[in-house]
Design a protein around this motif. Structure first.
Motif, PDB file in Angstrom:
ATOM      1  N   ASP A 126      -4.013  64.101  19.236  1.00 47.15           N
ATOM      2  CA  ASP A 126      -4.428  64.258  20.635  1.00 47.15           C
ATOM      3  C   ASP A 126      -5.428  63.179  21.024  1.00 47.15           C
ATOM      4  O   ASP A 126      -5.334  62.586  22.106  1.00 47.15           O
ATOM      5  N   THR A 157     -12.070  63.092  12.005  1.00 46.92           N
ATOM      6  CA  THR A 157     -11.106  64.185  11.842  1.00 46.92           C
ATOM      7  C   THR A 157     -10.593  64.299  10.408  1.00 46.92           C
ATOM      8  O   THR A 157      -9.584  64.961  10.160  1.00 46.92           O
ATOM      9  N   TRP A 208      -4.378  72.810  24.417  1.00 51.00           N
ATOM     10  CA  TRP A 208      -5.035  72.003  23.389  1.00 51.00           C
ATOM     11  C   TRP A 208      -5.174  72.827  22.113  1.00 51.00           C
ATOM     12  O   TRP A 208      -5.523  73.997  22.163  1.00 51.00           O
ATOM     13  N   ARG A 209      -4.899  72.206  20.977  1.00 51.24           N
ATOM     14  CA  ARG A 209      -4.953  72.888  19.696  1.00 51.24           C
ATOM     15  C   ARG A 209      -5.840  72.094  18.727  1.00 51.24           C
ATOM     16  O   ARG A 209      -5.713  70.869  18.628  1.00 51.24           O
ATOM     17  N   TRP A 210      -6.694  72.793  18.006  1.00 52.68           N
ATOM     18  CA  TRP A 210      -7.625  72.139  17.102  1.00 52.68           C
ATOM     19  C   TRP A 210      -6.905  71.385  15.987  1.00 52.68           C
ATOM     20  O   TRP A 210      -7.324  70.303  15.577  1.00 52.68           O
ATOM     21  N   HIS A 211      -5.788  71.940  15.513  1.00 48.43           N
ATOM     22  CA  HIS A 211      -5.098  71.311  14.391  1.00 48.43           C
ATOM     23  C   HIS A 211      -4.411  70.001  14.782  1.00 48.43           C
ATOM     24  O   HIS A 211      -3.975  69.257  13.905  1.00 48.43           O
ATOM     25  N   ARG A 212      -4.333  69.727  16.110  1.00 45.10           N
ATOM     26  CA  ARG A 212      -3.716  68.466  16.552  1.00 45.10           C
ATOM     27  C   ARG A 212      -4.763  67.460  17.006  1.00 45.10           C
ATOM     28  O   ARG A 212      -4.434  66.493  17.708  1.00 45.10           O
ATOM     29  N   ARG A 213      -6.010  67.663  16.627  1.00 45.47           N
ATOM     30  CA  ARG A 213      -7.080  66.861  17.227  1.00 45.47           C
ATOM     31  C   ARG A 213      -6.914  65.368  16.936  1.00 45.47           C
ATOM     32  O   ARG A 213      -7.265  64.532  17.776  1.00 45.47           O
ATOM     33  N   TYR A 214      -6.387  65.006  15.758  1.00 51.23           N
ATOM     34  CA  TYR A 214      -6.238  63.579  15.444  1.00 51.23           C
ATOM     35  C   TYR A 214      -5.253  62.914  16.405  1.00 51.23           C
ATOM     36  O   TYR A 214      -5.582  61.912  17.070  1.00 51.23           O
ATOM     37  N   GLU A 237     -10.045  65.522   6.668  1.00 53.89           N
ATOM     38  CA  GLU A 237     -10.011  66.874   6.109  1.00 53.89           C
ATOM     39  C   GLU A 237     -11.255  67.120   5.264  1.00 53.89           C
ATOM     40  O   GLU A 237     -11.868  66.175   4.734  1.00 53.89           O
TER      41      GLU A 237
END
Length: 547
Positions: free
Chosen positions: A355, A221, A347-353, A223
């Motif tokens: 989550d 994840t 679920w949100r992609w920007h919170r993947r770490y 950047e």
């Protein structure tokens, strides 16, 4: 909502939870495990010994020394039992209950220490939720975990489950923050948290593979502007250094007694330790001798299925672990609002770490406990995953969530708080609405999920309302007619399948009917006269309560 308002709302609910725990502490009798847990902690604090003389103490770890602190402080201050007797005389407790508490006062003092870990869990959930979601999500997640009956129940007993829940959460939180920015300060903090977790429960050893998985999550994840190779190198190096610090903390927890251990010095009663000895030979491990001795005993007990009796699920006894045990237990003993908010979270992609970091402990402990162990006696072993589940549920109040869904989520947590207050002090025996009547609870689960001998006070009050000679207690092997009162765990045969076999058979054939429960944990059966032995009929007297 401002941060000040968020802290006040969260603080109010946590304060209510703390009050409920306080009531539960003094409204419940000692559980089956507490005398052994306290004895181990007392021996550490008063004698400086980490030896485990009995099989029931194999899983105990040094965090239990904290439970003995109130007794040590009381002795230092010169306090005696008369002060406790005067304080308890101001409460609505009955005389027999007050005497029981005074006789077991050190353990009740240890319960107060355990309650502090509940506060720690709530504080960490709020802090992490605030970082990820903002104020609304942080408050929502905190309210969910603060009103969780299983946590409230185990925060009111002097065992290691609440401590392990706090410690695992603190360790994963510190690891997650360290991997984002591996400074020396964060590495030291993560090492301290992981080392403390290892001193609470042997299941915390899962932090080692979890940390490596988190390195992979951090790398995947990363950047776009970050080099994945450098991120992986820095993260792995930080985890290794964290492990070094954690090992030092673990040795400190055992007072640096025998901090290096050659596996050949151990009994190696378990197959796991035998394999380790064959693999590493005479290499010394930087782990305390007593830590490895206890681990070997725990693994051997699980291997031979001698730890805690049989596994009981949905009316069936088993001598080995059942893959569905914890899934079913969690579905039946978790408040429905909590389950709904976890399953319906966006679920949100920007919170993947974060989550993924929250999901990994849930998946790891769930799989390990379900498929790796035979000793499945309580949802308490899965308790460390619930703070992460609450954090996942906090997404219901995240930015971008429609207003009507946020209002619905708020209504659900209000219901969870009301349910927590309504069920006080019956948190260990809590089941949600999926089982229907609470009379049905024994059909699904037993042991620390329902009856850990915590309802002795309510049994005594029930006895006061009965006429002598009209009921029987402790009628394990000889049939009795009339009212028969039995612990739910003993009735289903967890500890001894022969005990109450006659009552189970009578119940199956309609000759014994369950008519009531006492504190959820004691079952009251009306048994037909035809069931009794010729020489024993109802009305001849009651047996001892089997304290």
């Amino acid at each position: 909502m401002s941060r000040a308002h968020a802290r006040r709302w969260a603080g109010a609910v946590v304060g209510l939870g703390s009050l409920l725990i306080g009531v539960t502490i003094f409204r419940t009798s000692l559980t089956d495990d507490e005398p052994y847990s306290y004895a181990f902690g007392h021996r550490i604090l008063f004698d400086g010994s980490f030896v485990r003389p009995g099989a029931f103490e194999a899983s105990k770890l040094p965090v239990l020394a904290l439970a003995a602190l109130p007794e040590r402080i009381g002795n230092w201050l010169g306090l005696d039992r008369h002060l406790a007797e005067r304080a308890l005389s101001l409460t609505p407790l009955h005389a027999r209950e007050r005497t029981y508490i005074v006789d077991n006062l050190p353990v009740y003092g240890g319960r107060l220490v355990t309650a502090l870990f509940y506060l720690g869990v709530c504080v960490l959930v709020f802090a992490w939720g605030l970082e990820v979601y903002g104020t609304h999500g942080a408050v929502g997640a905190t309210v969910l975990i603060a009103s969780l009956p299983t946590l409230l129940g185990h925060a009111a007993v002097a065992t290691t489950d609440a401590a392990a829940t706090f410690a695992v959460l603190a360790a994963v939180y510190s690891l997650a923050r360290m991997l984002l920015d591996p400074t020396i300060e964060r590495i030291l903090l993560a090492g301290l948290a992981c080392g403390f977790a290892l001193l609470t429960k042997y299941s915390a050893a899962a932090l080692a593979p979890l940390a490596l998985i988190m390195v992979g999550i951090r790398t995947l994840t990363a950047e776009p502007i970050e080099s994945k190779v450098r991120v992986a190198q820095a993260a792995f190096t930080a985890v290794v250094l964290t492990g070094v610090v954690a090992t030092g903390v673990l040795s400190a927890g055992f007072a640096f007694q025998h901090p290096l251990t050659n596996v050949s010095e151990l009994a190696c009663a378990s197959r796991v330790m035998q394999s380790l000895r064959g693999w590493i030979g005479g290499v010394a491990l930087p782990l305390p001798y007593e830590y490895l001795t206890g681990l070997d005993q725990v693994l051997q007990q699980d291997q031979d299925r001698t730890a805690g009796g049989a596994v009981y699920l949905l009316g069936t006894l088993s001598d080995r672990g059942l893959p569905s045990f914890y899934l079913i237990a969690a579905a039946l003993k978790t408040p429905l609002p909590f389950l709904i908010l976890v399953l319906a979270r966006p679920w949100r992609w920007h919170r993947r770490y974060t989550d993924l970091v929250w999901l990994v402990p849930i998946a790891w402990f769930g799989i390990e406990m379900s498929y790796g162990l035979n000793s499945q006696v309580g949802l308490r072993y899965l308790l460390p995953v619930f703070p992460f589940a609450a954090l996942l549920a906090g997404a219901a109040w995240g930015h971008g969530r429609p207003r009507r869904w946020r209002h619905l989520a708020t209504a659900l947590v209000v219901l969870a708080v009301i349910e927590a207050g309504w069920n006080c002090p019956h948190y260990l025996s809590y089941f949600n609405q999926l089982i229907g009547s609470r009379l049905n609870a024994y059909r699904y689960l037993a042991d620390s999920n329902l009856d850990w001998d915590q309802a002795r006070f309510e049994l005594w009050r029930w006895e006061e309302r009965q006429h002598p000679g009209t009921y029987f207690l402790d009628a394990r092997y000889e049939p009795r007619a009339g009212l028969v009162v039995v612990r739910a765990t003993e009735f289903v045969g967890v500890y001894d399948v022969a005990a109450y076999r006659w009552l189970r058979d009578a119940n199956a054939h309609g000759a014994a009917r369950l008519i009531d429960t006492v504190g959820d944990a004691f079952l009251v059966f009306a048994v037909d006269r035809t069931v009794a032995l010729p020489s024993t009929e109802a009305g001849q007297g009651s047996g001892p309560p089997g304290e």
